[in-house]
Design a protein around this motif. Structure first.
Motif, short mmCIF file in Angstrom:
data_model
loop_
_atom_site.label_atom_id
_atom_site.label_comp_id
_atom_site.label_asym_id
_atom_site.label_seq_id
_atom_site.Cartn_x
_atom_site.Cartn_y
_atom_site.Cartn_z
N VAL A 3 64.02 57.28 48.64
CA VAL A 3 63.87 55.98 47.99
C VAL A 3 62.99 55.12 48.89
N ALA A 4 61.86 54.66 48.39
CA ALA A 4 60.98 53.78 49.15
C ALA A 4 61.03 52.39 48.54
N THR A 5 61.20 51.40 49.39
CA THR A 5 61.31 50.01 48.94
C THR A 5 60.48 49.11 49.85
N SER A 9 62.53 52.81 53.81
CA SER A 9 62.75 54.06 53.09
C SER A 9 64.18 54.54 53.33
N PHE A 10 64.78 55.08 52.28
CA PHE A 10 66.18 55.46 52.31
C PHE A 10 66.36 56.80 51.62
N VAL A 11 67.60 57.25 51.57
CA VAL A 11 67.97 58.46 50.85
C VAL A 11 69.04 58.08 49.83
N ALA A 12 68.81 58.41 48.57
CA ALA A 12 69.77 58.11 47.52
C ALA A 12 70.68 59.30 47.30
N VAL A 13 71.97 59.04 47.21
CA VAL A 13 72.95 60.08 46.91
C VAL A 13 73.35 59.91 45.44
N VAL A 14 73.09 60.94 44.66
CA VAL A 14 73.32 60.88 43.22
C VAL A 14 74.30 61.98 42.83
N ASP A 15 75.26 61.65 41.99
CA ASP A 15 76.25 62.62 41.52
C ASP A 15 76.29 62.57 40.00
N SER A 16 75.86 63.66 39.35
CA SER A 16 75.86 63.77 37.89
C SER A 16 75.08 62.62 37.25
N GLY A 17 73.95 62.29 37.85
CA GLY A 17 73.10 61.24 37.33
C GLY A 17 73.53 59.84 37.70
N ARG A 18 74.64 59.70 38.42
CA ARG A 18 75.14 58.38 38.82
C ARG A 18 74.78 58.11 40.27
N LEU A 19 74.19 56.94 40.53
CA LEU A 19 73.84 56.55 41.89
C LEU A 19 75.12 56.19 42.64
N VAL A 20 75.43 56.97 43.67
CA VAL A 20 76.67 56.78 44.42
C VAL A 20 76.45 55.84 45.60
N ARG A 21 75.41 56.09 46.38
CA ARG A 21 75.12 55.23 47.54
C ARG A 21 73.69 55.45 47.98
N ILE A 22 73.21 54.54 48.81
CA ILE A 22 71.88 54.63 49.41
C ILE A 22 72.06 54.58 50.92
N LYS A 484 61.97 59.59 40.68
CA LYS A 484 63.00 58.86 39.94
C LYS A 484 64.38 59.29 40.41
N VAL A 485 65.21 58.32 40.75
CA VAL A 485 66.56 58.60 41.23
C VAL A 485 67.55 58.68 40.07
N ARG A 486 67.33 57.88 39.05
CA ARG A 486 68.25 57.81 37.92
C ARG A 486 67.47 57.43 36.68
N GLU A 487 68.06 57.63 35.52
CA GLU A 487 67.42 57.23 34.28
C GLU A 487 67.49 55.71 34.12
N PRO A 488 66.51 55.14 33.42
CA PRO A 488 66.54 53.68 33.22
C PRO A 488 67.82 53.23 32.53
N GLU A 489 68.32 52.10 32.97
CA GLU A 489 69.55 51.55 32.40
C GLU A 489 69.30 51.03 30.99
N GLY A 490 70.25 51.29 30.10
CA GLY A 490 70.13 50.80 28.74
C GLY A 490 68.87 51.31 28.06
N GLU A 491 68.13 50.38 27.43
CA GLU A 491 66.88 50.73 26.77
C GLU A 491 65.66 50.33 27.60
N SER A 492 65.84 50.20 28.91
CA SER A 492 64.75 49.76 29.77
C SER A 492 63.57 50.73 29.71
N ARG A 493 62.37 50.18 29.81
CA ARG A 493 61.14 50.95 29.90
C ARG A 493 60.35 50.47 31.12
#
Length: 765
Positions: A3-5, A9-22, A484-493
């Motif tokens: 994850v670059a911001t 820069s960080f590391v994202a921990v994702v579980d089943s498509g859910r962002l758990v922690r950074i 991409k770390v996760r899918e866009p929330e809701g209907e975000s584009r």
């Protein structure tokens, strides 16, 4: 996943498509705590989930009492309907009022990423559609950007490669005098992304090498404790007077570098006449400066002697130019460095913005990185960035700007994508009134912040965690993959998807997208960057880069254009790009403008608001609205790190114990900070970190007015721009003057209102 911001820069921990922690990266010595706090905001209740249209605008209703924006309910609509509404409104406004009636509002800090740069995407879309009114300069450094090309030549930001880097300072410098300080909290960030933080360790290296530091600031912690800096608590907005007192002391004691001033500068004789009082009858000596700045005559004299006898560096922070006559301390700091004798010597002389972001002073620049082509803007009209409220309130008015006369255009449609004007603009009540005047306001937003609540059409946008890109920070020699770390929330584009859909309706989709998918654009920009280096082996191929996640650009080698070292060595062979080819202590060009608030040489102009003003009898505290430690501007104010810094849900305000005692304020109390422009609630923090007579309230708390349409309405959350003045630094730059604000504070003893900054408006389906 990487994850670059803007804050590292960080590391994202994702579980089943859910962002758990950074988590921080192992190779970052000083990771920012802002990153882990992003998890809290990723899918909080403030997310904009579907396109929404203000109910009154959708129903064609007039703006009752000019308060509908900011107070109205919203109706959620389909993407197809939203694209139809925006495209038809763009067509209507262009047809009826011309392309200049469309304003493209954006700010470069929207998010890290070479492709998903909101500003580039917006400006490309609007330029291809016929053009738009643009803005010039930045809220951060408008006065600096305008004055420096007159004084030292070059492009506004070229000074970054011409000033000493931290390594050079450690090796060569003995004394650093930092006007505005060197606050490490600001070095968390870098526009465009950051691989790892280096500023803290580079500062430590300087101190270990024996460099001494002087912190000229109203705030003690504007330098890190490990620097053992001498603190000179200066009355806010009087840095120019202090520099003039130092310069006069150098002049009358013959401590100045006469050879450099004669060979490499122009206009010193006229400036010297100003110092000695020949021009105006006022001698700018140490005693005169002491009476204005609150710093003793002996300290001023001693500092003048040290600057001229030691290998010295004069630094100025950006904060001191965001004030009345903000051009003057920047100009005067260059003159002071030229007089001191170290200008153009290794590791010494002059520099600006150190520690303002991690890139400054770390590297002189980086190799060019390809960006989204914006194309030419067919509309020539522009406004100075901080004059948006003036433009909306007074279309057709003529203003001065850098030797030009500008006629403010009539803006009928504001399209805002990236940034939050209800954070960075001054006098937010005035902005709220101005915001009622255009026909339509369209914004792309991920959260229901103030910018979204004051819009007519809100299009939900994906965050940097929800799209593919690569980061390339300012002067940072690293490229960092951003899968991409996760899918866009809701209907975000993404912004690009939204503009591509609009361009399709408006008939120029192929021109906008160039028939590339988003990922193909990311690959294309990377490969363009790689090819542009000449030696393709300098960077790995895209697939290898995407897998390895980082790549390093080749280091830039000097000397760079406009080098002060080259100027000192031979001003004839290596002239600057100023009219004289030398440092302009007196500028014939600026003098020819005839401005009464910016003369042909640096000078002391009394600020409209400062502790020496008549208004201080009513509002005896000077408010410093500096950058926050817990977020970037207003970004992720709803993140975990920022929320944890609040006091009973309000932004903390630092008050000297002496000022607090006089008002019955105790640590942790909620106080009302106020002046004639407005008021806000904040949580008191008592500390002698600020000098008496000064309070510190950081920017970025999402503005939360109790009655958005009522001027002076109480802000429940603690945004200092409820209180700042919306006036330009001068007729030269028209930059913001946020740090010229007098206020008072009192215990708030009424029922404590709920903070609704993070609560969405009423939504109908």
């Amino acid at each position: 996943m990487p994850v670059a911001t803007h804050w590292g820069s960080f590391v994202a921990v994702v579980d089943s498509g859910r962002l758990v922690r950074i988590e921080p990266r192992n190779d970052d010595p000083v990771p920012s705590p802002i990153g882990p706090g992003m998890v809290t905001a990723a899918d909080d209740n403030a997310r904009v989930l579907r396109p929404a249209v203000r109910k009154g605008w959708l129903n064609g209703l007039s703006r009752a009492n000019d308060t509908a924006r900011g107070t109205d309910a919203f109706v959620e609509v389909s993407w197809d309907d939203a694209i139809t509404l925006v495209s038809e409104e763009l067509r209507r406004v262009r047809a009826q009022h011309g392309d200049s009636a469309v304003f493209g509002g954006s700010y470069g800090w929207a998010s890290a990423g070479a492709f998903h740069n909101a500003q580039s995407q917006l400006h490309r879309f609007l330029a291809l559609g016929g053009g738009y009114t643009d803005s010039r300069n930045t809220y951060s450094t408008a006065a600096l950007e305008v004055i420096l090309p007159h004084v030292i030549g070059g492009a506004p930001w070229s000074y970054q490669s011409r000033m000493p880097m931290w390594d050079e300072i450690a090796d060569n410098c003995e004394l650093v005098v930092a006007f505005g300080g060197l606050a490490l909290k600001n070095s968390q960030i870098n526009p465009g992304g950051l691989a790892r933080h280096q500023t803290r360790d580079l500062q430590r290296k300087c101190r270990a090498a024996g460099v001494r530091f002087v912190n000229v600031s109203p705030i003690r912690s504007d330098t890190a404790g490990f620097l053992d800096a001498e603190w000179l608590p200066v009355v806010p907005n009087t840095d120019t007077a202090l520099m003039l007192g130092i310069a006069h002391t150098m002049l009358v004691n013959d401590w100045h570098d006469e050879d450099f001033l004669r060979r490499c500068c122009t206009g010193f004789d006229r400036f010297a006449s100003y110092l000695t009082g020949e021009l105006d009858g006022v001698v700018k000596d140490a005693g005169w400066a002491a009476g204005i700045t609150g710093i003793g005559r002996e300290a001023i004299t001693g500092l003048a002697r040290r600057l001229s006898t030691q290998r010295s560096l004069v630094m100025v922070n950006y904060a001191i130019q965001r004030a009345d006559h903000g051009e003057q301390p920047i100009w005067m700091s260059v003159v002071l460095a030229a007089m001191a004798g170290s200008m153009g010597r290794p590791g010494c002389g002059w520099g600006a913005g150190y520690a303002t972001m991690d890139a400054t002073g770390v590297a002189p620049g980086r190799s060019s990185v390809a960006s989204v082509p914006r194309g030419p803007n067919p509309v020539a009209d522009f406004i100075p960035v901080a004059r948006i409220a003036d433009t909306l309130l007074h279309p057709g008015r003529t203003i001065d700007y850098n030797g030009r006369r500008l006629t403010l255009p009539e803006l009928r449609l504001i399209y805002w994508c990236g940034g939050n004007p209800f954070h960075h603009h001054q006098d937010l009540h005035r902005l709220a009134r101005a915001w009622q005047t255009p026909d339509t306001v369209v914004v792309h937003e991920a959260w229901w912040n103030t910018n979204a609540k004051f819009a007519d059409i809100v299009l939900p946008v994906a965050t940097s965690l929800e799209r593919d890109d690569f980061a390339a920070g300012f002067s940072d020699p690293h490229l960092t993959a951003m899968p991409k770390v996760r899918e866009p929330e809701g209907e975000s584009r993404t912004d690009h998807q939204i503009f591509a859909a609009l361009a399709c309706r408006l008939g120029y989709q192929r021109e906008f997208t160039q028939d590339r998918s988003e990922f193909e654009w990311v690959r294309h920009l990377y490969e363009q960057t790689r090819a542009g280096l000449g030696d393709e082996a300098a960077l790995p191929g895209f697939d290898d880069f995407w897998r390895e996640t980082t790549a390093e650009l080749p280091a830039l080698r000097g000397p760079f254009p406009g080098s002060f070292e080259a100027l000192r060595a031979d001003p004839r062979q290596f002239p600057l790009t100023t009219p004289s080819g030398r440092i302009e202590i007196f500028s014939e060009e600026i003098d020819s403008f005839g401005y009464d608030d910016c003369a042909g040489h640096p000078a002391w102009f009394e600020p409209v608001e400062w502790l020496g003003a008549e208004a201080s009898s009513r509002f005896p505290l000077h408010m410093i609205s500096n950058q926050p430690a817990s977020r970037l501007h207003s970004q992720y104010d709803n993140g975990g790190h920022s929320l944890a810094s609040k006091i009973r849900g309000r932004e903390p305000v630092t008050i000297h114990p002496q000022d607090a005692a006089a008002r019955g304020i105790q640590d942790g109390m909620i106080v009302r900070v106020h002046n004639d422009r407005g008021s806000c609630l904040a949580g008191a923090v008592l500390s002698d970190d600020v000098m008496p007579g000064v309070i510190q309230l950081s920017t970025g708390a999402w503005w939360d007015p109790a009655q958005p349409g009522l001027s002076g309405s109480l802000d429940r959350h603690g945004n200092p721009n409820s209180l700042t003045a919306d006036r330009g630094c001068s007729r030269l730059s028209q930059g913001p003057s946020a740090h010229s604000a007098l206020v008072d504070a009192e215990v708030y003893d009424g029922p404590l209102p709920d903070v609704l900054a993070f609560t969405p408006p009423h939504l109908e389906h």
